[in-house]
Design a protein around this motif. Structure first.
Motif, mmCIF file in Angstrom:
data_model
loop_
_atom_site.group_PDB
_atom_site.id
_atom_site.type_symbol
_atom_site.label_atom_id
_atom_site.label_comp_id
_atom_site.label_asym_id
_atom_site.label_seq_id
_atom_site.Cartn_x
_atom_site.Cartn_y
_atom_site.Cartn_z
ATOM 1 N N VAL A 104 16.284 3.548 -6.396
ATOM 2 C CA VAL A 104 16.448 4.996 -6.343
ATOM 3 C C VAL A 104 16.187 5.546 -7.739
ATOM 4 C CG1 VAL A 104 18.023 6.893 -5.830
ATOM 5 C CG2 VAL A 104 18.183 4.762 -4.515
ATOM 6 N N PRO A 105 15.016 6.146 -7.978
ATOM 7 C CA PRO A 105 14.751 6.720 -9.299
ATOM 8 C C PRO A 105 15.627 7.950 -9.504
ATOM 9 C CG PRO A 105 12.928 7.186 -7.806
ATOM 10 C CD PRO A 105 13.904 6.328 -7.068
ATOM 11 N N CYS A 106 16.367 7.974 -10.606
ATOM 12 C CA CYS A 106 17.250 9.106 -10.876
ATOM 13 C C CYS A 106 17.739 9.054 -12.316
ATOM 14 C CB CYS A 106 18.435 9.119 -9.926
ATOM 15 S SG CYS A 106 19.454 7.641 -9.976
ATOM 16 N N VAL A 107 18.144 10.204 -12.827
ATOM 17 C CA VAL A 107 18.748 10.292 -14.144
ATOM 18 C C VAL A 107 20.264 10.149 -14.022
ATOM 19 C CG1 VAL A 107 19.108 11.807 -16.137
ATOM 20 C CG2 VAL A 107 16.875 11.721 -15.028
ATOM 21 N N ASN A 108 20.846 10.790 -13.018
ATOM 22 C CA ASN A 108 22.289 10.752 -12.811
ATOM 23 C C ASN A 108 22.654 9.509 -11.989
ATOM 24 O OD1 ASN A 108 24.997 11.241 -12.368
ATOM 25 N ND2 ASN A 108 24.716 13.410 -11.932
ATOM 26 N N LEU A 113 18.596 0.272 -14.088
ATOM 27 C CA LEU A 113 17.480 -0.279 -14.849
ATOM 28 C C LEU A 113 16.298 0.658 -14.857
ATOM 29 C CD1 LEU A 113 15.923 -1.499 -12.112
ATOM 30 C CD2 LEU A 113 17.300 -3.445 -12.684
ATOM 31 N N ILE A 114 15.272 0.252 -15.579
ATOM 32 C CA ILE A 114 14.033 1.015 -15.646
ATOM 33 C C ILE A 114 12.961 0.204 -14.921
ATOM 34 C CG2 ILE A 114 12.232 1.911 -17.166
ATOM 35 C CD1 ILE A 114 14.463 2.350 -19.265
ATOM 36 N N GLU A 115 12.328 0.827 -13.935
ATOM 37 C CA GLU A 115 11.237 0.190 -13.186
ATOM 38 C C GLU A 115 10.052 1.132 -13.193
ATOM 39 O OE1 GLU A 115 12.080 -1.329 -9.301
ATOM 40 O OE2 GLU A 115 13.897 -2.331 -9.949
ATOM 41 N N GLY A 116 8.910 0.613 -13.531
ATOM 42 C CA GLY A 116 7.706 1.437 -13.570
ATOM 43 C C GLY A 116 7.854 2.633 -14.500
ATOM 44 N N GLY A 117 8.637 2.456 -15.558
ATOM 45 C CA GLY A 117 8.855 3.526 -16.520
ATOM 46 C C GLY A 117 9.862 4.577 -16.079
ATOM 47 N N LEU A 136 18.477 3.282 -10.085
ATOM 48 C CA LEU A 136 19.489 2.363 -9.593
ATOM 49 C C LEU A 136 18.856 1.447 -8.552
ATOM 50 C CD1 LEU A 136 22.602 1.882 -9.751
ATOM 51 C CD2 LEU A 136 22.800 3.384 -7.778
ATOM 52 N N ARG A 137 18.940 0.141 -8.776
ATOM 53 C CA ARG A 137 18.483 -0.849 -7.808
ATOM 54 C C ARG A 137 19.718 -1.254 -7.007
ATOM 55 N NH1 ARG A 137 14.159 -2.559 -5.155
ATOM 56 N NH2 ARG A 137 12.905 -2.168 -7.008
ATOM 57 N N VAL A 138 19.599 -1.254 -5.689
ATOM 58 C CA VAL A 138 20.714 -1.565 -4.786
ATOM 59 C C VAL A 138 20.291 -2.695 -3.861
ATOM 60 C CG1 VAL A 138 22.302 -0.667 -3.042
ATOM 61 C CG2 VAL A 138 21.408 0.863 -4.812
ATOM 62 N N TRP A 139 21.088 -3.756 -3.827
ATOM 63 C CA TRP A 139 20.872 -4.870 -2.907
ATOM 64 C C TRP A 139 21.962 -4.857 -1.846
ATOM 65 C CZ3 TRP A 139 20.291 -5.245 -8.149
ATOM 66 C CH2 TRP A 139 19.066 -5.722 -8.623
ATOM 67 N N ARG A 140 21.573 -5.020 -0.592
ATOM 68 C CA ARG A 140 22.556 -5.158 0.488
ATOM 69 C C ARG A 140 22.936 -6.634 0.567
ATOM 70 N NH1 ARG A 140 22.102 -4.012 7.017
ATOM 71 N NH2 ARG A 140 24.128 -4.960 7.446
ATOM 72 N N THR A 141 24.226 -6.939 0.448
ATOM 73 C CA THR A 141 24.683 -8.330 0.448
ATOM 74 C C THR A 141 25.290 -8.764 1.782
ATOM 75 O OG1 THR A 141 26.828 -7.701 -0.482
ATOM 76 C CG2 THR A 141 25.080 -8.330 -2.043
ATOM 77 N N THR A 142 25.716 -7.827 2.607
ATOM 78 C CA THR A 142 26.257 -8.186 3.926
ATOM 79 C C THR A 142 25.769 -7.211 4.975
ATOM 80 O OG1 THR A 142 28.256 -6.843 3.648
ATOM 81 C CG2 THR A 142 28.389 -9.150 3.002
#
Length: 71
Positions: A29-33, A57-61, A65-71
């Motif tokens: 989710v690209p975001c500043v907040n 993190l920063i992706e593609g500049g 927020l990177r979110v992984w579903r674990t369950t």
């Protein structure tokens, strides 16, 4: 039409197809907040009964927020 599970951490609507997110999948989710994005995502995934892992993190500049579903 406003959908219940849309995000808007920076005031711009971000549409995620939550129904297609399977265990071990991730989204960026690209975001500043990032704090607001995390709060919104935690609320949605709690309602769905999902476990998640997150990382700012920063992706593609782009910050987000990177979110992984674990369950």
């Amino acid at each position: 039409m406003h959908r219940t599970y849309d995000l808007n951490p920076d005031g711009v609507r971000v549409i995620i197809n939550w129904d297609k997110m399977v265990t071990n999948a991730s989204i960026f989710v690209p975001c500043v907040n990032t704090d607001k994005a995390l709060k919104q995502i935690k609320q949605i995934t709690k309602e769905k009964g999902w476990g998640i892992e997150t990382k700012i993190l920063i992706e593609g500049g782009k910050l987000g927020l990177r979110v992984w579903r674990t369950t």
